[in-house]
Design a protein around this motif. Structure first.
Motif, short mmCIF file in Angstrom:
data_model
loop_
_atom_site.label_atom_id
_atom_site.label_comp_id
_atom_site.label_asym_id
_atom_site.label_seq_id
_atom_site.Cartn_x
_atom_site.Cartn_y
_atom_site.Cartn_z
N GLY A 69 0.82 -1.21 0.00
CA GLY A 69 0.00 0.00 0.00
C GLY A 69 0.86 1.26 0.00
O GLY A 69 1.69 1.45 -0.88
N ASP A 70 0.67 2.09 1.01
CA ASP A 70 1.39 3.36 1.12
C ASP A 70 2.81 3.21 1.67
O ASP A 70 3.50 4.20 1.87
CB ASP A 70 0.62 4.33 2.02
N TYR A 71 3.26 1.98 1.91
CA TYR A 71 4.57 1.75 2.50
C TYR A 71 5.51 1.13 1.47
O TYR A 71 5.15 0.19 0.76
CB TYR A 71 4.47 0.80 3.70
N GLY A 72 6.72 1.66 1.41
CA GLY A 72 7.79 1.07 0.61
C GLY A 72 8.91 0.74 1.57
O GLY A 72 9.24 1.55 2.44
N PHE A 73 9.48 -0.46 1.47
CA PHE A 73 10.55 -0.81 2.38
C PHE A 73 11.66 -1.54 1.64
O PHE A 73 11.42 -2.23 0.66
CB PHE A 73 10.05 -1.61 3.60
N VAL A 74 12.87 -1.30 2.11
CA VAL A 74 14.06 -1.82 1.44
C VAL A 74 15.02 -2.44 2.45
O VAL A 74 15.10 -2.02 3.60
CB VAL A 74 14.77 -0.72 0.63
N HIS A 75 15.72 -3.46 2.00
CA HIS A 75 16.79 -4.11 2.76
C HIS A 75 18.08 -3.63 2.12
O HIS A 75 18.30 -3.84 0.92
CB HIS A 75 16.63 -5.63 2.62
N VAL A 76 18.93 -2.96 2.89
CA VAL A 76 20.06 -2.24 2.32
C VAL A 76 21.38 -2.62 2.98
O VAL A 76 21.47 -2.72 4.21
CB VAL A 76 19.87 -0.71 2.46
N ASP A 77 22.39 -2.82 2.17
CA ASP A 77 23.78 -2.95 2.61
C ASP A 77 24.40 -1.57 2.42
O ASP A 77 24.42 -1.05 1.30
CB ASP A 77 24.49 -4.00 1.76
N TYR A 78 24.86 -0.97 3.51
CA TYR A 78 25.36 0.40 3.50
C TYR A 78 26.78 0.48 4.00
O TYR A 78 27.23 -0.37 4.77
CB TYR A 78 24.61 1.25 4.54
N PHE A 79 27.45 1.56 3.68
CA PHE A 79 28.50 2.11 4.52
C PHE A 79 28.03 3.52 4.80
O PHE A 79 27.97 4.36 3.91
CB PHE A 79 29.88 2.15 3.86
N LEU A 80 27.65 3.78 6.05
CA LEU A 80 27.24 5.13 6.46
C LEU A 80 28.38 5.69 7.30
O LEU A 80 29.22 6.42 6.82
CB LEU A 80 25.93 5.06 7.23
N PHE A 81 28.41 5.29 8.57
CA PHE A 81 29.54 5.64 9.43
C PHE A 81 30.44 4.43 9.62
O PHE A 81 31.57 4.54 10.07
CB PHE A 81 29.02 6.13 10.79
N GLU A 82 29.90 3.26 9.28
CA GLU A 82 30.58 1.98 9.33
C GLU A 82 29.77 1.02 8.46
O GLU A 82 28.66 1.36 8.04
CB GLU A 82 30.65 1.47 10.77
N PRO A 83 30.28 -0.18 8.18
CA PRO A 83 29.47 -1.13 7.42
C PRO A 83 28.17 -1.43 8.19
O PRO A 83 28.22 -1.74 9.38
CB PRO A 83 30.36 -2.37 7.31
N THR A 84 27.05 -1.31 7.51
CA THR A 84 25.75 -1.40 8.15
C THR A 84 24.78 -2.12 7.23
O THR A 84 24.84 -1.97 6.01
CB THR A 84 25.20 0.03 8.42
N VAL A 85 23.88 -2.89 7.83
CA VAL A 85 22.76 -3.46 7.10
C VAL A 85 21.49 -2.92 7.75
O VAL A 85 21.43 -2.77 8.97
CB VAL A 85 22.77 -5.00 7.12
#
Length: 131
Positions: A69-85
């Motif tokens: 519906g009105d929600y979109g969601f994602v599973h993300v592999d990041y580097f923000l301040f450190e490696p993050t999921v």
């Protein structure tokens, strides 16, 4: 062509790496509520994070994306301040995100005891009629 809410959520999260959040116009500039207790509410607070992050190291890799519906969601592999999921969830009104939740965890970048990583496995949902 109008983007789906899952594609909008992906674009928002990818804009962290490209520093294009303001330009893509997918966050409400007046009524964006942030549910992360470490980040202030509002578009300007999100934009201000770029000044704190090591932008030469930052990357985003959306591994999975879904919508309901009105929600979109994602599973993300990041580097923000450190490696993050993370799982990032956006609630959309009139095509733009007005609310955001996330669940962030440091990515150890190694296999767990079951021989899996935090992001491996299937990335496409199948059998939608069963879900």
């Amino acid at each position: 062509m109008e983007l789906s809410n899952r594609d909008k959520a992906e674009a928002i999260q990818n804009s962290i790496e490209t520093e294009t959040l303001a330009e893509i116009g997918l966050i409400s500039p007046t009524s964006y509520k942030q549910h992360n207790p470490n980040v202030a509410t509002g578009l300007q607070a999100i934009l201000g994070l770029h000044d704190l992050m090591p932008m030469d190291k930052v990357y985003t890799n959306v591994v999975r994306k879904f919508q309901d519906g009105d929600y979109g969601f994602v599973h993300v592999d990041y580097f923000l301040f450190e490696p993050t999921v993370a799982f990032d969830i956006h609630r959309f009104e009139n095509g733009i995100s007005v609310e955001h939740w996330d669940n962030l965890q440091t990515n150890p970048k190694k296999l767990n005891k079951s021989g899996r990583t935090m992001t491996d496995g299937k990335t496409k949902a199948k059998d939608h009629h069963k879900t």
